[in-house]
Design an enzyme around this catalytic site. Structure first.
Site, PDB file in Angstrom:
ATOM      1  N   HIS A 111      30.942  51.916  -5.068  1.00  0.00           N
ATOM      2  CA  HIS A 111      30.127  52.830  -4.273  1.00  0.00           C
ATOM      3  C   HIS A 111      30.194  52.412  -2.803  1.00  0.00           C
ATOM      4  O   HIS A 111      30.199  51.217  -2.486  1.00  0.00           O
ATOM      5  CB  HIS A 111      28.667  52.777  -4.707  1.00  0.00           C
ATOM      6  CG  HIS A 111      28.401  53.354  -6.063  1.00  0.00           C
ATOM      7  ND1 HIS A 111      29.320  54.079  -6.782  1.00  0.00           N
ATOM      8  CD2 HIS A 111      27.267  53.310  -6.830  1.00  0.00           C
ATOM      9  CE1 HIS A 111      28.776  54.461  -7.927  1.00  0.00           C
ATOM     10  NE2 HIS A 111      27.538  54.005  -7.984  1.00  0.00           N
ATOM     11  N   CYS A 135      22.451  51.236  -9.216  1.00  0.00           N
ATOM     12  CA  CYS A 135      23.636  50.606  -8.619  1.00  0.00           C
ATOM     13  C   CYS A 135      23.698  50.804  -7.103  1.00  0.00           C
ATOM     14  O   CYS A 135      24.027  49.876  -6.362  1.00  0.00           O
ATOM     15  CB  CYS A 135      24.906  51.132  -9.278  1.00  0.00           C
ATOM     16  SG  CYS A 135      24.951  52.911  -9.521  1.00  0.00           S
TER      17      CYS A 135
END
Length: 344
Positions: A242, A130
């Site tokens: 993130h 990710c």
């Protein structure tokens, strides 16, 4: 005719997100099968306006499946992806199991779509980590214009990257702090609530963590093996999205204004960069969105041809589910797979 799509790990964070995105984007599926472990058999999951009952992976029939989107962890992928691929379905795998396999393309459609043709060797396509996915989306247009020599990345990664149990752990810890209960950490090596943990995944011999290693080798495979990269990956008490502080050393000069213009035009990127309080993106705002957001673009005077920027994206979407669905769309749009005659 539409396609038969199977989603393995349908009860997990990413599996549920995959089902949502397939419905949102109107993927041309005549049939969608939700698969999970035996203990989750019969669990209901949402797909658009309908509900699907999960079937057991162990007893699933893949003979009519065209595309299998897997998000059930590396052990499950290592056991099942080759079997499913041999049965004729193209497997798009979210785990780390096949990312560095030379016979498996590692794909971010905005970055290296042409490499997808290599899937025919094993009928498996890997989704990157990710944190890597959003990074390379932001790096690709810069690299094309000015060639990146070196990248230094510090990540601020949400707990959803470690799964639903990690999200539950952060919630429980946060509540415990507010009501003055003892704080227990079930998922993390140290307390997560109101704290930072500079460790994601296990440590390696050189002192880096496996998460940091993944960013290095995956960026090289996807973008350019000549790029030098070092990362420090940190888990932060954020539920979704993130964030990354990225410092680049380029081969050619590139002003911050030029970089802004390039990134504004780049696929998958959305620049929000005003020099004023709040003129940037935060993880909270990126949650639920598809774009890779880029802010704080500025020149770095400490190295020749230096550039710095702030990159934020929903790790469950672009970092996993959305990227997987985009790969499936890439296969369909380039006619690399076709709706089967057997469905007629």
């Amino acid at each position: 005719m539409g396609f038969h799509v199977a989603v393995v790990g349908a009860t997990g964070n990413v599996g549920r997100e995959i089902l949502d995105i397939l419905a949102e984007r109107g993927f041309p599926a005549d049939k969608v099968t939700a698969l999970a472990s035996r203990r989750s058999q019969g669990t209901e999951v949402s797909f658009g306006d309908t509900t699907l009952k999960c079937e057991a992976l162990e007893t699933a029939d893949f003979s009519t499946v065209d595309i299998c989107l897997m998000s059930a962890g590396g052990d499950v992928s290592r056991e099942w992806a080759p079997k499913i691929g041999k049965a004729g379905a193209v497997v798009i795998d979210n785990s780390s199991a096949f990312r560095m396999d030379p016979d498996v393309p590692l794909i971010v459609p905005e970055v290296n779509a042409d490499a997808v043709v290599g899937f025919t060797k094993k009928n498996i396509i890997a989704n990157p980590n990710c944190s890597t996915a959003q990074l390379v989306v932001a790096l690709k247009p810069i690299h094309e214009r000015a060639k990146i020599k070196r990248a230094v990345v510090a990540t601020y990664q949400s707990v959803s990257g470690a799964g639903k149990d990690a999200m539950d752990d952060l919630f429980a810890q946060t509540r415990a702090v507010f009501v003055s209960d003892s704080v227990e950490s079930k998922k993390f090596p140290k307390r997560m609530a109101f704290n930072l943990i500079p460790q994601i995944d296990v440590f390696m011999e050189d002192g880096s963590t496996k998460e940091e290693w993944k960013m290095v080798v995956e960026t090289k495979k996807i973008l350019d093996p000549k790029i030098k990269l070092v990362a420090t990956c940190v888990r932060v008490p954020v539920f979704i999205s993130h964030s990354e502080a990225v410092h680049l050393e380029l081969e050619e000069p590139l002003s911050a204004e030029e970089a802004r213009d390039i990134l504004r035009e780049a696929p998958g990127c959305l620049v929000i960069d005003k020099h004023e309080p709040g003129g940037y993106i935060t993880p909270y705002e990126a949650a639920g969105e598809d774009a890779t957001y880029i802010s704080r673009i500025r020149e770095d005077p400490t190295v020749e041809n230096g550039l710095a920027m702030w990159v934020v994206s929903d790790n469950l979407r672009k970092g996993a589910a959305l990227n997987a669905v985009q790969i499936a769309e890439l296969l369909v749009n380039r006619k690399l797979i076709k709706a089967p005659a057997k469905a007629a």
